[in-house]
Enzyme design. Structure first.
Site, PDB file in Angstrom:
ATOM      1  N   HIS A 106      -2.066 -45.947 -47.193  1.00 34.10           N
ATOM      2  CA  HIS A 106      -0.646 -45.511 -46.724  1.00 34.10           C
ATOM      3  C   HIS A 106       0.112 -46.994 -47.384  1.00 34.10           C
ATOM      4  O   HIS A 106      -0.604 -48.348 -47.469  1.00 34.10           O
ATOM      5  CB  HIS A 106       0.339 -45.171 -45.755  1.00 34.10           C
ATOM      6  CG  HIS A 106      -0.780 -46.059 -44.605  1.00 34.10           C
ATOM      7  ND1 HIS A 106      -1.430 -45.738 -43.775  1.00 34.10           N
ATOM      8  CD2 HIS A 106      -0.156 -47.134 -43.754  1.00 34.10           C
ATOM      9  CE1 HIS A 106      -1.616 -46.412 -42.429  1.00 34.10           C
ATOM     10  NE2 HIS A 106      -1.002 -47.094 -42.911  1.00 34.10           N
ATOM     11  N   ASP A 144      -9.638 -49.882 -43.933  1.00 35.67           N
ATOM     12  CA  ASP A 144      -8.584 -48.957 -42.780  1.00 35.67           C
ATOM     13  C   ASP A 144      -7.919 -47.157 -42.920  1.00 35.67           C
ATOM     14  O   ASP A 144      -7.687 -46.665 -44.301  1.00 35.67           O
ATOM     15  CB  ASP A 144      -7.226 -49.484 -42.919  1.00 35.67           C
ATOM     16  CG  ASP A 144      -5.433 -49.280 -41.588  1.00 35.67           C
ATOM     17  OD1 ASP A 144      -6.277 -49.025 -40.563  1.00 35.67           O
ATOM     18  OD2 ASP A 144      -4.739 -48.860 -42.235  1.00 35.67           O
ATOM     19  N   GLU A 177     -13.240 -47.598 -40.779  1.00 37.57           N
ATOM     20  CA  GLU A 177     -12.724 -47.632 -39.754  1.00 37.57           C
ATOM     21  C   GLU A 177     -12.505 -45.539 -39.660  1.00 37.57           C
ATOM     22  O   GLU A 177     -10.888 -45.443 -40.380  1.00 37.57           O
ATOM     23  CB  GLU A 177     -11.330 -48.329 -40.108  1.00 37.57           C
ATOM     24  CG  GLU A 177     -10.785 -48.694 -37.775  1.00 37.57           C
ATOM     25  CD  GLU A 177      -9.911 -47.281 -38.032  1.00 37.57           C
ATOM     26  OE1 GLU A 177      -9.219 -46.968 -37.139  1.00 37.57           O
ATOM     27  OE2 GLU A 177      -8.759 -47.442 -39.341  1.00 37.57           O
ATOM     28  N   ASP A 185      -6.188 -51.276 -31.030  1.00 40.81           N
ATOM     29  CA  ASP A 185      -6.237 -50.394 -31.042  1.00 40.81           C
ATOM     30  C   ASP A 185      -6.654 -49.771 -29.454  1.00 40.81           C
ATOM     31  O   ASP A 185      -6.824 -50.193 -28.757  1.00 40.81           O
ATOM     32  CB  ASP A 185      -6.896 -49.634 -32.170  1.00 40.81           C
ATOM     33  CG  ASP A 185      -5.935 -49.382 -33.177  1.00 40.81           C
ATOM     34  OD1 ASP A 185      -4.607 -49.702 -33.308  1.00 40.81           O
ATOM     35  OD2 ASP A 185      -6.812 -48.270 -34.169  1.00 40.81           O
TER      36      ASP A 185
HETATM   37  C1  GLC Z   1      -7.016 -42.723 -34.608  1.00 36.16           C
HETATM   38  C2  GLC Z   1      -7.083 -43.145 -35.801  1.00 36.16           C
HETATM   39  C3  GLC Z   1      -7.012 -44.275 -35.935  1.00 36.16           C
HETATM   40  C4  GLC Z   1      -5.742 -44.999 -35.547  1.00 36.16           C
HETATM   41  C5  GLC Z   1      -6.029 -44.963 -34.034  1.00 36.16           C
HETATM   42  C6  GLC Z   1      -4.529 -45.670 -33.929  1.00 36.16           C
HETATM   43  O1  GLC Z   1      -7.709 -43.167 -33.972  1.00 36.16           O
HETATM   44  O2  GLC Z   1      -8.101 -42.217 -35.866  1.00 36.16           O
HETATM   45  O3  GLC Z   1      -7.528 -44.098 -37.775  1.00 36.16           O
HETATM   46  O4  GLC Z   1      -6.477 -46.511 -35.415  1.00 36.16           O
HETATM   47  O5  GLC Z   1      -5.212 -43.340 -33.745  1.00 36.16           O
HETATM   48  O6  GLC Z   1      -4.810 -45.300 -32.601  1.00 36.16           O
HETATM   49  C1  GLC Z   2      -5.931 -47.923 -38.053  1.00 30.16           C
HETATM   50  C2  GLC Z   2      -5.179 -49.092 -37.960  1.00 30.16           C
HETATM   51  C3  GLC Z   2      -4.324 -49.232 -35.961  1.00 30.16           C
HETATM   52  C4  GLC Z   2      -3.301 -48.462 -37.367  1.00 30.16           C
HETATM   53  C5  GLC Z   2      -3.466 -47.449 -38.128  1.00 30.16           C
HETATM   54  C6  GLC Z   2      -2.726 -47.226 -39.062  1.00 30.16           C
HETATM   55  O1  GLC Z   2      -6.190 -46.487 -37.603  1.00 30.16           O
HETATM   56  O2  GLC Z   2      -6.302 -50.030 -36.821  1.00 30.16           O
HETATM   57  O3  GLC Z   2      -3.898 -50.124 -35.604  1.00 30.16           O
HETATM   58  O4  GLC Z   2      -2.077 -47.835 -36.500  1.00 30.16           O
HETATM   59  O5  GLC Z   2      -4.506 -47.551 -39.037  1.00 30.16           O
HETATM   60  O6  GLC Z   2      -2.857 -47.944 -40.342  1.00 30.16           O
END
Ligand code: GLC
Ligand code: GLC
Length: 675
Positions: A193, A296, A338, A408
């Site tokens: 995004h 990401d 990720e 996170d």
């Molecule tokens: C969820 C998403 C992950 C994101 C996280 C944010 O686990 O799968 O991508 O980072 O939420 O807290």
């Molecule tokens: C990833 C990052 C998280 C973020 C999400 C959206 O999961 O770790 O911190 O909120 O992506 O970009």
């Protein structure tokens, strides 16, 4: 040119065709040897790339033109790649397991929280080296949107460093300095995004067709409603739903796909223009010196009706294309997924069956992370042992990232099947963990906070630093020395488990000193709504000064951790290329697993209880060790035994190896002098 890699006749014909049509692009640009290297690599990875792109976009009328454009970009990025990085590419091609070696230890931090700015990070390389770090993940540092920015994950410019942190030149210089000190730089590739203020989004907003095609937009609710039937919510609490109404967009207003916050617009990968943009960005980060790119939110890249729009087959084709492209242009650069998804899905990000060695080299092992916290709360190894038994074995050419905390939250990612298999009720266990880690459960040592509590489902996740979750904050507050001691033991025990698991262990900034939760975020209006900032504290350099004083809390943790890292570095047995075998230790409080390599075995035993425990000495034989054993963590001493049982101190870990074995690497003093 000889054909080392066997292609099918069709693929070979396609390859020869590209070579015939495209040769002129290369010849004008570079010396003949570089051209040869390019073609050799291209030939080797052509099939992976061709297959992925053809499956994804082959039915378009302009496929050939698209491919030609992509090829042009690859040639250009290769031509622009700085010579020292080209040497590094060769070095890593010769040692493809470079990232699986036991000296690989990661560290992750926000640039400003750690050292103010990029210049500050350069000044702290000594500190990182003292800890034994060889891989540094700097959290998002490109220009974010103004206002809330999801911790930097909502960017308006992917190619401009946030001005208060420095410039692209500073980042390049830092990458060179890190490399000279043997540290690989990891950067985020935020590819799912962009911020709604990004110029692509702005031009889509203004109705430009080209850029409207970069996003998923809908003029009415019919499709969004249909998708919502099966879509989960990532941030139910402050960003419910997956679509955002954007008034005035392209005239009438549109619904835009926004998986995360309303200001983060998902990119549309069914449009190959988006692939061109992201590949270009990948080259930009690769050529400025990043060695690892973190993909990401990788699971979310492809959308499909009637699914949860995660882990779709096309995601793996995209990753296959990215990897093949990198292997040709910048093979020193690897990908890290990720993907916070269940183990059966996670393994696909590292390659299964026909995609082995075609996906990411690295991926976060989020299930193991969650299981470690679960076992710390219950003081029991049953669930984690069960789950590790069922988790797919990793195949060659990849490694998990093992971690305890990151920026996170922790989601309780163990599967219901595993919970049921050990007699737990899934919902109850997850509620227990939430209660335990927020300190509400009677007798809990932990102090954390609930994240994204969803009243509709009762689900929630947890935030907090390692130290606070492991009991240090409460213990220090009560001034209770024995509780402080237990908290420190828990912190070191958890680290011994991630360092003793193979793969790349990654330390979250501050954990090496026992930094506790940082509640100050709630005073910053941009952060107040997001308690993940609890576990993104500012580095406490005052506290860091105590790191050599083992009478201090930070000193005990820091020294304990560097000893673990040193012990790991000196053995080959934790190399990523090895078998992982969980064991039932015969004592519910003791977690056991073996790592096996051709040259030997290491048995990891961890006592999760606050009292000493024992296991049968014969366990070492079951694990494949013979005769006398030595503990790598107590300077090679044999582990104490009584009545045929091995003794384990409260909250302690042992790394046992054959007494006669000589698995020691000399301490590495050599440092690379070239990048
Ligand atoms: C969820 C998403 C992950 C994101 C996280 C944010 O686990 O799968 O991508 O980072 O939420 O807290
Ligand atoms: C990833 C990052 C998280 C973020 C999400 C959206 O999961 O770790 O911190 O909120 O992506 O970009």
């Amino acid at each position: 040119m000889h054909n080392v890699f066997v292609m099918t006749p069709e693929v070979r014909a396609a390859f020869e065709n590209v070579r015939r049509v495209e040769s002129y692009r290369l010849e004008g640009w570079m010396n003949p040897r570089d051209v040869d290297v390019f073609w050799l690599r291209f030939e080797r990875y052509f099939d992976d790339l061709h297959y992925a792109l053809d499956t994804l976009y082959g039915d378009r009328a302009d496929t050939l033109e698209q491919f030609g454009r992509l090829f042009g970009r690859m040639v250009q990025a290769y031509a622009e790649r700085p010579d020292p990085l080209k040497v590094l590419d060769l070095e890593r091609q010769f040692t493809p397991r470079w990232f699986q070696r036991t000296h690989m230890v990661g560290y992750t931090c926000y640039t400003d929280q750690f050292a103010g700015d990029l210049e500050g990070v350069r000044d702290r390389i000594d500190y990182l080296q003292e800890l034994g770090v060889t891989y540094l993940h700097l959290m998002p540092l490109m220009q974010p949107r103004p206002g809330p920015d999801d911790g930097g994950y909502a960017m308006v410019d992917f190619r401009r460093v946030r001005p208060d942190l420095g410039t692209i030149e500073d980042l390049k210089r830092l990458a060179v300095d890190l490399s000279e000190r043997g540290i690989t730089l990891c950067l985020d590739l935020v590819l799912n995004h962009v911020a709604r203020e990004h110029h692509w989004a702005q031009r889509a907003l203004a109705g430009e067709e080209r850029y409207l095609g970069y996003f998923h937009t809908f003029s009415d609710r019919s499709l969004p409603d249909a998708y919502e039937q099966t879509l989960p919510e990532v941030f139910p609490d402050d960003a419910p739903g997956n679509f955002t109404w954007v008034p005035g967009m392209a005239g009438q207003g549109r619904w835009v796909w926004t998986t995360f916050h309303d200001y983060q617009w998902d990119l549309n990968y069914s449009n190959p223009e988006v692939v061109h943009e992201i590949v270009d960005l990948m080259f930009f980060y690769a050529n400025l010196g990043a060695g690892v790119l973190r993909l990401d939110a990788a699971p979310f890249l492809w959308k499909r009706l009637d699914t949860n729009c995660q882990n779709q087959p096309e995601v793996f084709l995209l990753i296959q294309a990215f990897r093949a492209i990198l292997r040709v242009v910048a093979p020193g650069v690897i990908l890290k997924a990720e993907a916070i998804v269940p183990p059966d899905a996670l393994i696909r990000y590292l390659g299964v069956k026909s995609t082995v060695e075609k996906q990411c080299e690295l991926a976060y092992d989020n299930q193991r992370m969650a299981l470690l916290w679960s076992s710390l709360a219950t003081r029991k190894a049953t669930l984690i042992t069960q789950a590790l038994h069922r988790a797919p074995q990793l195949l060659i050419g990849c490694a998990p990232v093992n971690y305890l905390r990151n920026h996170d939250d922790i989601g309780w990612a163990m599967t219901n099947e595993d919970l049921v298999a050990v007699g737990e009720t899934p919902d109850l266990h997850r509620h227990f963990l939430n209660d335990f880690y927020t300190g509400r459960f009677p007798g809990s040592f932990a102090r954390g906070a609930l994240f994204q509590e969803n009243p509709a489902t009762g689900d929630a996740r947890v935030t907090g630093t390692t130290a606070s979750l492991a009991g240090l904050e409460t213990a220090l507050e009560h001034g209770e020395e024995s509780a402080v001691d237990r908290a420190i033991r828990r912190i070191l025990l958890l680290h011994a488990l991630i360092l003793g698991a193979g793969g790349i262990p990654v330390i979250h900034m501050g954990d090496e000193l026992g930094l506790t939760n940082d509640a100050t975020y709630s005073r910053d209006p941009q952060r107040a709504g997001d308690n993940r900032w609890l576990n993104r504290p500012r580095m406490d350099w005052q506290r860091a000064r105590l790191r050599h004083d083992e009478r201090s809390v930070p000193g005990r943790i820091f020294q304990g951790l560097t000893r673990l890292i040193e012990a790991r570095r000196r053995t080959s047995l934790f190399h990523g290329f090895g078998l992982f075998q969980p064991l039932w230790s015969g004592n519910d409080h003791v977690l056991g697993y073996a790592r096996k390599r051709p040259e030997g075995t290491v048995l990891v035993l961890a006592n999760l209880e606050e009292h000493p425990q024992t296991v049968e000495a014969a366990l070492t034989r079951h694990a494949g060790l013979s005769g006398e054993t030595r503990d790598l963590l107590s300077g090679g001493a044999p582990p104490p035994q009584r009545h045929g049982r091995l003794q384990l101190d409260a909250l302690s870990c042992r790394w046992l190896v054959d007494g006669s074995a000589e698995p020691l690497y000399p301490v590495r003093t050599d440092r690379r002098t070239r990048p």
